[in-house]
Scaffold this active site. Structure first.
Site, short mmCIF file in Angstrom:
data_model
loop_
_atom_site.label_atom_id
_atom_site.label_comp_id
_atom_site.label_asym_id
_atom_site.label_seq_id
_atom_site.Cartn_x
_atom_site.Cartn_y
_atom_site.Cartn_z
N CYS A 9 -25.39 102.92 44.48
CA CYS A 9 -26.03 103.75 43.44
C CYS A 9 -27.01 104.75 44.05
O CYS A 9 -27.45 104.58 45.19
CB CYS A 9 -26.74 102.85 42.43
SG CYS A 9 -27.05 103.69 40.88
N ASP A 128 -31.16 93.04 37.05
CA ASP A 128 -32.05 93.72 37.99
C ASP A 128 -33.44 93.08 37.90
O ASP A 128 -33.72 92.29 36.99
CB ASP A 128 -32.11 95.21 37.59
CG ASP A 128 -32.77 96.10 38.62
OD1 ASP A 128 -33.06 95.63 39.73
OD2 ASP A 128 -32.99 97.29 38.31
O1 LIG Z 1 -32.53 104.06 41.60
C1 LIG Z 1 -33.40 104.42 40.80
O2 LIG Z 1 -34.27 105.24 41.12
C2 LIG Z 1 -33.41 103.86 39.42
C3 LIG Z 1 -34.26 104.43 38.49
C4 LIG Z 1 -34.29 103.97 37.21
C5 LIG Z 1 -33.48 102.92 36.83
C6 LIG Z 1 -32.62 102.33 37.74
C7 LIG Z 1 -32.59 102.78 39.04
N1 LIG Z 1 -31.77 102.21 40.00
C8 LIG Z 1 -31.05 101.00 39.82
O3 LIG Z 1 -31.88 99.87 40.00
C9 LIG Z 1 -31.12 98.80 40.54
C10 LIG Z 1 -31.78 98.21 41.76
O4 LIG Z 1 -32.05 99.17 42.71
P1 LIG Z 1 -32.52 98.74 44.20
O5 LIG Z 1 -31.26 98.34 44.95
O6 LIG Z 1 -33.49 97.61 44.07
O7 LIG Z 1 -33.12 99.97 44.81
C11 LIG Z 1 -29.75 99.36 40.82
O8 LIG Z 1 -28.90 99.05 39.72
C12 LIG Z 1 -29.97 100.82 40.86
O9 LIG Z 1 -28.82 101.49 40.46
#
Ligand SMILES: O=C(O)c1ccccc1N[C@@H]1O[C@H](COP(=O)(O)O)[C@@H](O)[C@H]1O
Length: 205
Positions: A9, A128
């Protein structure tokens, strides 16, 4: 054991998208949440998506975006799947005639149990980490003990996953899929191919 699907992502550059595909990613996520350091304009995402080979799922991530924007961006980018990462209701999520998944920030076991009923028409639940005031991309793991053993919906595990902890995560949780953003970055919004490769290998040891 079935293969664990991997979503990378926070894609903002075509080279990162192509690296992820080369190393075996199943899905690529594009963040349409303007405050995020991984935000990409719908126009830039559309340009990347047009250049991708087939059989790769593209995912649009929204955080409490108005319905009109979700529709406009979906149409412009032609993404395959919508990911709702805010406090959207199931009724809101299912109005777009596109498959969708719901992200939950797991605070306690109750959060997950309530969501399983409320979002029963989602294609999957993405679990998450919870941090007050931050909708996602925290880079933090949560207490995996809170994940129900027999969830009727596919589980996508997210939150603080890295090349170092991914193997433990899939062996312990056996999720349908995993989603990573910060754990495979060189810096915010820019991916590191070495980390992507290590992460995808770790997801299917
Ligand atoms: O990535 C971002 O900035 C974000 C912003 C707002 C909502 C979700 C976001 N990312 C998603 O969050 C999870 C975990 O991310 P991480 O691997 O801990 O960095 C994942 O699903 C991202 O797509």
């Amino acid at each position: 054991m079935p293969r664990t699907r991997v979503k990378i992502c926070g894609i903002t550059r075509i080279e990162d998208a192509l690296d992820a595909i080369t190393f075996g990613a199943d899905a690529l996520g594009f963040v349409f949440y303007p405050p995020s350091p991984r935000y990409i304009t719908p126009e830039a995402a559309a340009e990347i998506i047009q250049q991708l080979p087939p059989f790769i799922t593209t995912v649009a991530l929204f955080v409490d975006e108005p319905a009109s924007e979700v529709s406009r961006i979906s149409l412009l980018t032609q993404v395959d799947l919508l990911q709702f990462h805010g406090s959207e209701s199931a009724q809101f999520c299912q109005q777009f005639q596109r498959p969708w998944i719901k992200a939950l920030r797991v605070k306690d076991a109750e959060t997950v149990h309530t969501a399983i009923t409320e979002y029963s028409t989602a294609r999957a639940l993405l679990l998450d980490s919870y941090r007050a005031g931050v909708p996602g991309g925290t880079g933090e793991t949560f207490n995996w003990e809170l994940i129900p053993k027999n969830c009727p919906l596919p589980i996508i595990l997210a939150g603080g996953l890295t090349p170092e902890n991914i193997q433990t995560a899939v062996e312990q949780i056996r999720p349908y899929g995993v989603d990573v953003s910060g754990g495979v970055e060189a810096r915010k919004g820019v991916k590191d191919p070495v980390k992507i490769d290590a992460f995808i290998r770790g997801a299917n040891p």
